[in-house]
Enzyme design. Structure first.
Site, PDB file in Angstrom:
ATOM      1  N   CYS A 118       5.637   3.156  13.119  1.00 50.28           N
ATOM      2  CA  CYS A 118       6.286   4.425  12.746  1.00 50.28           C
ATOM      3  C   CYS A 118       5.982   5.554  13.736  1.00 50.28           C
ATOM      4  O   CYS A 118       6.614   6.610  13.684  1.00 50.28           O
ATOM      5  CB  CYS A 118       5.884   4.830  11.337  1.00 50.28           C
ATOM      6  N   HIS A 251       7.118  12.459  10.782  1.00 47.47           N
ATOM      7  CA  HIS A 251       7.550  11.143  10.317  1.00 47.47           C
ATOM      8  C   HIS A 251       7.876  11.229   8.829  1.00 47.47           C
ATOM      9  O   HIS A 251       7.163  11.869   8.058  1.00 47.47           O
ATOM     10  CB  HIS A 251       6.443  10.118  10.567  1.00 47.47           C
ATOM     11  N   ASN A 281      11.969   5.777   4.469  1.00 48.19           N
ATOM     12  CA  ASN A 281      11.159   5.654   5.686  1.00 48.19           C
ATOM     13  C   ASN A 281      11.842   4.659   6.631  1.00 48.19           C
ATOM     14  O   ASN A 281      11.883   3.464   6.346  1.00 48.19           O
ATOM     15  CB  ASN A 281       9.760   5.173   5.289  1.00 48.19           C
TER      16      ASN A 281
HETATM   17  O1  UT7 Z   1       5.178   4.985   7.748  1.00 50.67           O
HETATM   18  C1  UT7 Z   1       3.864   5.036   7.300  1.00 50.67           C
HETATM   19  C2  UT7 Z   1       3.828   4.093   6.195  1.00 50.67           C
HETATM   20  N1  UT7 Z   1       3.672   4.449   4.885  1.00 50.67           N
HETATM   21  C3  UT7 Z   1       3.222   5.558   4.289  1.00 50.67           C
HETATM   22  O2  UT7 Z   1       2.992   6.588   4.845  1.00 50.67           O
HETATM   23  C4  UT7 Z   1       2.998   5.453   2.833  1.00 50.67           C
HETATM   24  C5  UT7 Z   1       1.739   6.140   2.407  1.00 50.67           C
HETATM   25  N2  UT7 Z   1       1.459   5.947   0.998  1.00 50.67           N
HETATM   26  C6  UT7 Z   1       2.270   6.371   0.000  1.00 50.67           C
HETATM   27  O3  UT7 Z   1       3.300   6.939   0.258  1.00 50.67           O
HETATM   28  C7  UT7 Z   1       1.829   6.177  -1.418  1.00 50.67           C
HETATM   29  O4  UT7 Z   1       0.498   5.687  -1.448  1.00 50.67           O
HETATM   30  C8  UT7 Z   1       2.743   5.189  -2.212  1.00 50.67           C
HETATM   31  C9  UT7 Z   1       4.091   5.842  -2.449  1.00 50.67           C
HETATM   32  C10 UT7 Z   1       2.915   3.897  -1.441  1.00 50.67           C
HETATM   33  C11 UT7 Z   1       2.141   4.864  -3.575  1.00 50.67           C
HETATM   34  O5  UT7 Z   1       1.891   6.054  -4.288  1.00 50.67           O
HETATM   35  P1  UT7 Z   1       0.506   6.245  -5.044  1.00 50.67           P
HETATM   36  O6  UT7 Z   1       0.588   7.538  -5.743  1.00 50.67           O
HETATM   37  O7  UT7 Z   1      -0.583   6.036  -4.035  1.00 50.67           O
HETATM   38  O8  UT7 Z   1       0.556   5.082  -6.111  1.00 50.67           O
HETATM   39  P2  UT7 Z   1      -0.429   3.831  -6.300  1.00 50.67           P
HETATM   40  O9  UT7 Z   1      -0.295   2.854  -5.192  1.00 50.67           O
HETATM   41  O10 UT7 Z   1      -1.794   4.333  -6.645  1.00 50.67           O
HETATM   42  O11 UT7 Z   1       0.176   3.173  -7.590  1.00 50.67           O
HETATM   43  C12 UT7 Z   1       0.152   3.834  -8.872  1.00 50.67           C
HETATM   44  C13 UT7 Z   1       0.759   2.908  -9.904  1.00 50.67           C
HETATM   45  C14 UT7 Z   1       0.168   1.504  -9.893  1.00 50.67           C
HETATM   46  O12 UT7 Z   1       0.094   1.064 -11.236  1.00 50.67           O
HETATM   47  P3  UT7 Z   1      -1.309   1.089 -12.036  1.00 50.67           P
HETATM   48  O13 UT7 Z   1      -2.226   0.223 -11.216  1.00 50.67           O
HETATM   49  O14 UT7 Z   1      -1.729   2.524 -12.038  1.00 50.67           O
HETATM   50  O15 UT7 Z   1      -0.929   0.532 -13.361  1.00 50.67           O
HETATM   51  C15 UT7 Z   1       1.202   0.690  -9.158  1.00 50.67           C
HETATM   52  O16 UT7 Z   1       1.197  -0.663  -9.544  1.00 50.67           O
HETATM   53  O17 UT7 Z   1       2.162   2.753  -9.652  1.00 50.67           O
HETATM   54  C16 UT7 Z   1       2.477   1.354  -9.625  1.00 50.67           C
HETATM   55  N3  UT7 Z   1       3.610   1.175  -8.713  1.00 50.67           N
HETATM   56  C17 UT7 Z   1       4.883   1.299  -9.094  1.00 50.67           C
HETATM   57  N4  UT7 Z   1       5.442   1.585 -10.281  1.00 50.67           N
HETATM   58  C18 UT7 Z   1       6.783   1.652 -10.324  1.00 50.67           C
HETATM   59  C19 UT7 Z   1       3.563   0.874  -7.376  1.00 50.67           C
HETATM   60  N5  UT7 Z   1       4.823   0.819  -6.900  1.00 50.67           N
HETATM   61  C20 UT7 Z   1       5.646   1.062  -7.941  1.00 50.67           C
HETATM   62  C21 UT7 Z   1       7.045   1.158  -8.076  1.00 50.67           C
HETATM   63  N6  UT7 Z   1       7.555   1.469  -9.297  1.00 50.67           N
HETATM   64  N7  UT7 Z   1       7.882   0.971  -7.029  1.00 50.67           N
END
Ligand code: UT7
Length: 324
Positions: A118, A251, A281
């Site tokens: 990225c 980005h 993204n």
């Molecule tokens: O280009 C560079 C690459 N990427 C990035 O910059 C991404 C950087 N990271 C992020 O943007 C965020 O960390 C995410 C959007 C990927 C995730 O957000 P988060 O607030 O960190 O959520 P999390 O991973 O802590 O997940 C929270 C909950 C989990 O459930 P439990 O364990 O709390 O029950 C996940 O299983 O959300 C769940 N979850 C979803 N629920 C519904 C994860 N993905 C999904 C989904 N829909 N698509």
């Protein structure tokens, strides 16, 4: 020593738009739960463009390049350097840049790919700038292009909702007037595991895991801290205050990362370009696509100082300060 000035920009997005609701319905049919609300609240994404199965990165890159050349008002034959930033090349080799050069029917100049995920476009732009400043190129095409949908695990809701496909391009030309005024590139390879697609083709077989894997929270934290420091470093290098930056083009991974960054840098929302809601993204394509959108709608104007920032797998990050 000449500057590298941006004289044109262009973008291409595949016509197929997949909304969060479309995606949620598709995943539900495979018993995977997600929702428009979750995706919007956690990321700011509302939709993404997805390439049809027969669309390749080189095609997207070529269409973006043609739009940028037209915008610059120059012929492809004038281009003596093509750099494509991509993590989803058409082939192991030749490079996507060589395929683009062939599509443009502009043989003779240098053409190669840059792989910094990225951060790829920022890496490619800094490379082209160095070529132009050293007198090794007069007119360069710098392209970020991806068919990221091809490396997504569509059963992993933690990643498949985040990405989209597209391409963005700029034309750089040697100029006595300031263009790119500072560049800062960084990497920390020790962090390779937090964002990777650790597969390969070897002995005729896919070896390892061909899909993108990510520790989202680790990437989130590192993105905010590394981009904050990088913005200060690149501005110090150029002797420019962050207050004098007219537009931040970061980005486009997550609107929460962008908002955090803007607040830390004291750059208000009215000076930040955001396209992640529309494009999701698009990895190496995200910065040039966002830049092109804001340039074409008249927000980014001649005389503006623009800070472009990339961050992603590797782990890599970087910043470019440009006078438009
Ligand atoms: O280009 C560079 C690459 N990427 C990035 O910059 C991404 C950087 N990271 C992020 O943007 C965020 O960390 C995410 C959007 C990927 C995730 O957000 P988060 O607030 O960190 O959520 P999390 O991973 O802590 O997940 C929270 C909950 C989990 O459930 P439990 O364990 O709390 O029950 C996940 O299983 O959300 C769940 N979850 C979803 N629920 C519904 C994860 N993905 C999904 C989904 N829909 N698509």
């Amino acid at each position: 020593m000449p500057y590298a000035k941006i004289i044109g920009s262009g973008g291409y997005l595949p016509p197929r738009i997949v909304s969060n609701d479309d995606l949620a319905a598709d995943l539900a049919s495979r018993h995977i739960e997600t929702s428009d609300t979750w995706i919007r609240e956690r990321t700011g994404i509302r939709q993404r463009h997805i390439a049809d199965a027969d669309m390749t990165t080189s095609q997207l890159a070529t269409w973006a390049a043609q739009a940028a050349l037209e915008n610059a008002g120059i012929e492809a034959a004038e281009v003596d350097l093509i750099i494509v930033a991509t993590s989803t090349p058409d082939f192991v080799f030749p490079s996507t840049a060589c395929l683009v050069q062939a599509n443009l029917n502009a043989p003779g100049g240098a053409a190669f790919d840059v792989q910094a995920v990225c951060s790829g476009f920022v890496y490619a732009l800094a490379t082209a700038d160095a070529f132009i400043r050293a007198g090794r190129s007069k007119t360069a095409l710098v392209i970020g292009a991806e068919v990221f949908s091809s490396i997504l695990d569509w059963s992993d809701r933690g990643t498949c909702v985040l990405f989209g496909d597209g391409a963005g391009a700029v034309v750089l030309r040697a100029s006595e007037e300031p263009g790119i005024i500072a560049a800062q590139l960084n990497a920390d390879g020790r962090q390779m595991g937090i964002l990777c697609a650790a597969g390969n083709v070897s002995h005729g077989k896919v070896v390892g895991d061909p899909f993108l894997r990510m520790d989202g929270q680790a990437v989130f934290k590192l993105a905010v801290t590394s981009l904050t420091k990088s913005a200060h470093d690149v501005c110090d290098q150029a002797g420019v205050s962050l207050d004098d930056v007219n537009w931040l083009v970061p980005h486009q991974a997550n609107v929460r990362i962008i908002n955090f960054l803007g607040r830390r840098l004291g750059i208000g929302d009215d000076r930040v370009v955001i396209t992640v809601d529309q494009h999701a993204n698009t990895s190496a394509a995200s910065v040039p696509l966002a830049f092109d959108v804001a340039r074409r709608d008249g927000r980014i104007k001649a005389g503006d100082t623009v800070l472009m920032q990339g961050v992603g797998g590797g782990f890599t990050w970087g910043s470019i300060l440009v006078k438009i």
